[in-house]
Design a protein around this motif. Sequence first.
Motif, PDB file in Angstrom:
ATOM      1  N   ARG A   1       0.825  -1.213   0.000  1.00  0.00           N
ATOM      2  CA  ARG A   1       0.000   0.000   0.000  1.00  0.00           C
ATOM      3  C   ARG A   1       0.856   1.259   0.000  1.00  0.00           C
ATOM      4  NH1 ARG A   1      -5.318  -0.574   1.998  1.00  0.00           N
ATOM      5  NH2 ARG A   1      -5.907  -2.743   2.395  1.00  0.00           N
ATOM      6  N   GLY A   2       2.180   1.075  -0.071  1.00  0.00           N
ATOM      7  CA  GLY A   2       3.063   2.219  -0.069  1.00  0.00           C
ATOM      8  C   GLY A   2       3.359   2.763   1.316  1.00  0.00           C
ATOM      9  N   LYS A   3       3.057   1.977   2.348  1.00  0.00           N
ATOM     10  CA  LYS A   3       3.272   2.401   3.726  1.00  0.00           C
ATOM     11  C   LYS A   3       4.452   1.644   4.323  1.00  0.00           C
ATOM     12  CE  LYS A   3      -0.492   4.957   3.728  1.00  0.00           C
ATOM     13  NZ  LYS A   3      -0.412   6.438   3.785  1.00  0.00           N
ATOM     14  N   GLU A   4       5.358   2.373   4.955  1.00  0.00           N
ATOM     15  CA  GLU A   4       6.553   1.767   5.531  1.00  0.00           C
ATOM     16  C   GLU A   4       6.668   2.090   7.011  1.00  0.00           C
ATOM     17  OE1 GLU A   4       8.769  -0.213   4.220  1.00  0.00           O
ATOM     18  OE2 GLU A   4       8.351  -0.105   2.070  1.00  0.00           O
ATOM     19  N   ALA A   5       7.194   1.126   7.774  1.00  0.00           N
ATOM     20  CA  ALA A   5       7.525   1.353   9.181  1.00  0.00           C
ATOM     21  C   ALA A   5       9.010   1.721   9.260  1.00  0.00           C
ATOM     22  CB  ALA A   5       7.249   0.103  10.007  1.00  0.00           C
ATOM     23  N   PRO A   6       9.409   2.670  10.095  1.00  0.00           N
ATOM     24  CA  PRO A   6       8.579   3.421  11.042  1.00  0.00           C
ATOM     25  C   PRO A   6       8.087   4.764  10.504  1.00  0.00           C
ATOM     26  CG  PRO A   6      10.868   3.825  11.541  1.00  0.00           C
ATOM     27  CD  PRO A   6      10.855   2.914  10.336  1.00  0.00           C
ATOM     28  N   ARG A   7       8.267   5.007   9.197  1.00  0.00           N
ATOM     29  CA  ARG A   7       7.885   6.309   8.632  1.00  0.00           C
ATOM     30  C   ARG A   7       6.390   6.591   8.794  1.00  0.00           C
ATOM     31  NH1 ARG A   7       8.193   6.294   2.450  1.00  0.00           N
ATOM     32  NH2 ARG A   7       6.103   5.399   2.755  1.00  0.00           N
ATOM     33  N   ASP A   8       5.547   5.589   8.480  1.00  0.00           N
ATOM     34  CA  ASP A   8       4.095   5.811   8.471  1.00  0.00           C
ATOM     35  C   ASP A   8       3.383   5.225   9.691  1.00  0.00           C
ATOM     36  OD1 ASP A   8       4.055   7.032   5.798  1.00  0.00           O
ATOM     37  OD2 ASP A   8       4.693   5.042   5.146  1.00  0.00           O
ATOM     38  N   TYR A   9       3.985   4.297  10.345  1.00  0.00           N
ATOM     39  CA  TYR A   9       3.425   3.686  11.550  1.00  0.00           C
ATOM     40  C   TYR A   9       4.569   2.967  12.258  1.00  0.00           C
ATOM     41  CZ  TYR A   9       3.768  -0.665   8.929  1.00  0.00           C
ATOM     42  OH  TYR A   9       4.253  -1.741   8.226  1.00  0.00           O
ATOM     43  N   GLN A  10       4.401   2.710  13.537  1.00  0.00           N
ATOM     44  CA  GLN A  10       5.383   1.932  14.287  1.00  0.00           C
ATOM     45  C   GLN A  10       4.775   0.569  14.598  1.00  0.00           C
ATOM     46  OE1 GLN A  10       7.757   4.038  17.294  1.00  0.00           O
ATOM     47  NE2 GLN A  10       6.418   5.819  17.000  1.00  0.00           N
ATOM     48  N   ILE A  11       5.629  -0.460  14.641  1.00  0.00           N
ATOM     49  CA  ILE A  11       5.108  -1.803  14.889  1.00  0.00           C
ATOM     50  C   ILE A  11       6.043  -2.589  15.806  1.00  0.00           C
ATOM     51  CG2 ILE A  11       6.142  -2.704  12.747  1.00  0.00           C
ATOM     52  CD1 ILE A  11       3.619  -4.601  12.611  1.00  0.00           C
ATOM     53  N   ILE A  12       5.435  -3.344  16.705  1.00  0.00           N
ATOM     54  CA  ILE A  12       6.156  -4.165  17.681  1.00  0.00           C
ATOM     55  C   ILE A  12       5.610  -5.589  17.615  1.00  0.00           C
ATOM     56  CG2 ILE A  12       6.626  -4.525  20.145  1.00  0.00           C
ATOM     57  CD1 ILE A  12       6.328  -1.493  20.517  1.00  0.00           C
ATOM     58  N   GLY A  13       6.490  -6.567  17.602  1.00  0.00           N
ATOM     59  CA  GLY A  13       6.076  -7.963  17.622  1.00  0.00           C
ATOM     60  C   GLY A  13       6.266  -8.586  18.990  1.00  0.00           C
ATOM     61  N   PHE A  14       6.042  -9.885  19.061  1.00  0.00           N
ATOM     62  CA  PHE A  14       6.257 -10.677  20.267  1.00  0.00           C
ATOM     63  C   PHE A  14       7.142 -11.869  19.923  1.00  0.00           C
ATOM     64  CE2 PHE A  14       2.870  -8.716  22.763  1.00  0.00           C
ATOM     65  CZ  PHE A  14       3.257  -8.971  24.071  1.00  0.00           C
ATOM     66  N   ASP A  15       7.987 -12.267  20.838  1.00  0.00           N
ATOM     67  CA  ASP A  15       8.806 -13.490  20.834  1.00  0.00           C
ATOM     68  C   ASP A  15      10.264 -13.246  20.487  1.00  0.00           C
ATOM     69  OD1 ASP A  15       6.428 -14.790  21.379  1.00  0.00           O
ATOM     70  OD2 ASP A  15       6.161 -15.530  19.330  1.00  0.00           O
ATOM     71  N   ASP A  16      10.573 -12.182  19.700  1.00  0.00           N
ATOM     72  CA  ASP A  16      11.948 -11.899  19.298  1.00  0.00           C
ATOM     73  C   ASP A  16      12.574 -13.090  18.586  1.00  0.00           C
ATOM     74  OD1 ASP A  16      14.163 -10.219  19.025  1.00  0.00           O
ATOM     75  OD2 ASP A  16      15.127 -11.048  20.801  1.00  0.00           O
ATOM     76  N   ASP A  17      11.872 -13.594  17.552  1.00  0.00           N
ATOM     77  CA  ASP A  17      12.387 -14.678  16.733  1.00  0.00           C
ATOM     78  C   ASP A  17      13.515 -14.173  15.826  1.00  0.00           C
ATOM     79  OD1 ASP A  17      10.578 -16.452  17.775  1.00  0.00           O
ATOM     80  OD2 ASP A  17       9.124 -16.220  16.156  1.00  0.00           O
ATOM     81  N   ILE A  18      14.158 -15.101  15.131  1.00  0.00           N
ATOM     82  CA  ILE A  18      15.214 -14.742  14.193  1.00  0.00           C
ATOM     83  C   ILE A  18      14.669 -13.841  13.089  1.00  0.00           C
ATOM     84  CG2 ILE A  18      14.888 -16.820  12.779  1.00  0.00           C
ATOM     85  CD1 ILE A  18      18.212 -14.989  13.467  1.00  0.00           C
ATOM     86  N   VAL A  19      13.397 -14.018  12.711  1.00  0.00           N
ATOM     87  CA  VAL A  19      12.814 -13.192  11.645  1.00  0.00           C
ATOM     88  C   VAL A  19      12.797 -11.727  12.035  1.00  0.00           C
ATOM     89  CG1 VAL A  19      11.410 -15.048  10.683  1.00  0.00           C
ATOM     90  CG2 VAL A  19      10.453 -13.616  12.492  1.00  0.00           C
ATOM     91  N   ALA A  20      12.710 -11.439  13.348  1.00  0.00           N
ATOM     92  CA  ALA A  20      12.713 -10.046  13.808  1.00  0.00           C
ATOM     93  C   ALA A  20      14.059  -9.390  13.559  1.00  0.00           C
ATOM     94  CB  ALA A  20      12.369  -9.990  15.301  1.00  0.00           C
ATOM     95  N   ARG A  21      15.118 -10.176  13.573  1.00  0.00           N
ATOM     96  CA  ARG A  21      16.466  -9.623  13.428  1.00  0.00           C
ATOM     97  C   ARG A  21      16.917  -9.521  11.978  1.00  0.00           C
ATOM     98  NH1 ARG A  21      16.598 -12.904  18.026  1.00  0.00           N
ATOM     99  NH2 ARG A  21      17.551 -14.722  17.034  1.00  0.00           N
ATOM    100  N   VAL A  22      16.224 -10.232  11.064  1.00  0.00           N
ATOM    101  CA  VAL A  22      16.650 -10.211   9.659  1.00  0.00           C
ATOM    102  C   VAL A  22      15.637  -9.512   8.752  1.00  0.00           C
ATOM    103  CG1 VAL A  22      17.959 -12.339   9.954  1.00  0.00           C
ATOM    104  CG2 VAL A  22      15.599 -12.482   9.134  1.00  0.00           C
ATOM    105  N   SER A  23      14.499  -9.084   9.287  1.00  0.00           N
ATOM    106  CA  SER A  23      13.492  -8.414   8.463  1.00  0.00           C
ATOM    107  C   SER A  23      13.980  -7.021   8.071  1.00  0.00           C
ATOM    108  CB  SER A  23      12.171  -8.316   9.228  1.00  0.00           C
ATOM    109  OG  SER A  23      12.292  -7.426  10.332  1.00  0.00           O
TER     110      SER A  23
END
Length: 337
Positions: free
Chosen positions: A265-287
Motif C-alpha cells: 500500500r506504499g506504507k513503511e515502518a517506522p515512517r508511516d506507523y510503528q510496529i512491535i512484535g512478540f517473541d523476538d524470533d530470528i525473523v525479527a532480526r533479519v526483516s
Amino acid sequence: MTEEQEHAGTDAGGKVTIRDVAKLAGVSPSTVSRAFAKPDRVSAATTKRIFEAADQLGYHAAPVETVPSRGQRGLIAIIVPDIANEFFSDIIRGVERECAAHGMSLIVSESRENASLERSAFDKVVAYADGVILTSSRMPDAMIRKCAQSRPVVVINRAMRGVHSVLIDNAPGVQQAVDYLRAQGVDGVTYLDGPATSWSVGVRWNTIAAACKAQGMEVRRLWPGSPTFEGGFAFADKYAQHPTQAVIAHNDLMAIGFMAAMRRRGKEAPRDYQIIGFDDDIVARVSEPTLTSIRVSLPILASRAARLLFARIAGERQDAEVFNIPSALVLRGSTAR
C-alpha cells in the motif's frame, strides 16, 4: 460433571473453593471459572481482582493425581500447535537439549492448532512416554486435567491450577513497549491478536489493554487471527479502515506479514506507523526494517519445563505450581528511535 462444577463444590474439610473466591471478589462462581479458563472473556480489572482473591485465600484447584507408572522408558513427549512456528521449534530444541543432558529421548507431535488433534496426539504418545509437555495447549482445562491423570504433565504458556505450568510474564515487556510508544507521542494502538483457542491470547490482550488505558492511549483489537505471516498480512485491510500510529502484533510472524501487506500500500515502518512484535524470533532480526519485539528467553522457558517434568516423573514434590519467565522490550528499526 462440568469443569465449573468440578471446582465449585463446598469442601467438607474446610478447603477454599471457587465459591469462596467468588464471594471475596464480588462476582459469581461462573465468572471466576471463566477468568481462569478464558481470561479474554472477563475484563482485566475483574480478572486481577479474582486472581488477587484466589491468592489471598490460598485457593488452589485440587492437584491432579497421576496414576503411577509401571516402569520408566526414558522417553518424554512434547505436543505443539505448529512445528513450523519458530517460537515452538525453539522450545522443542530447548527441551531436547535438557533430554540429552539427562539421558532422555524426546517424541515430538503437532496438533495443528486443533484441540481434538491435540488430544488424539496425547492418547498416542502416552503409550510410550513417561511424561508429556503441552505447549500453548488448545484443549479445555477439563481435558488437560484428564490427560494429567494418566501421565505427569507440564503445561507451557497456559496457567492451570492443579497442573504444573511454566508461563511467560508478559507484563514487563508490554509495559516497556507501551511506555516507549507513549514517549514517542503515540496516542492510539491497534493490536493484531492470535487464535481464539489460545489461552495466552486473552491474558496478553488484557495486559495490553490495561497498560494502554493507564497511559491514556486508545487501543483497538483485531481478532481472531492466524499466528502466521498470512494472518498478519490479512489484517492490513481492516487496519487501513481505522489506522493508528502504532501496531502491536501477537507474534513476530504476524508483524512481518503485516509489514509486507502495508508495503504493497506504499506504507513503511517506522515512517508511516510503528510496529512491535512478540517473541523476538530470528525473523525479527533479519526483516527489513528489523523488528522491535518483546523478548522472552525461550531456552530458559524450555529448560524449566523439561526439568519440572523430570522431577514430576521422579515423584519429587514441587512447592510451586506456576513458574514465570519474564519478558523485555528489544528496540529495533520498526519503531522510531
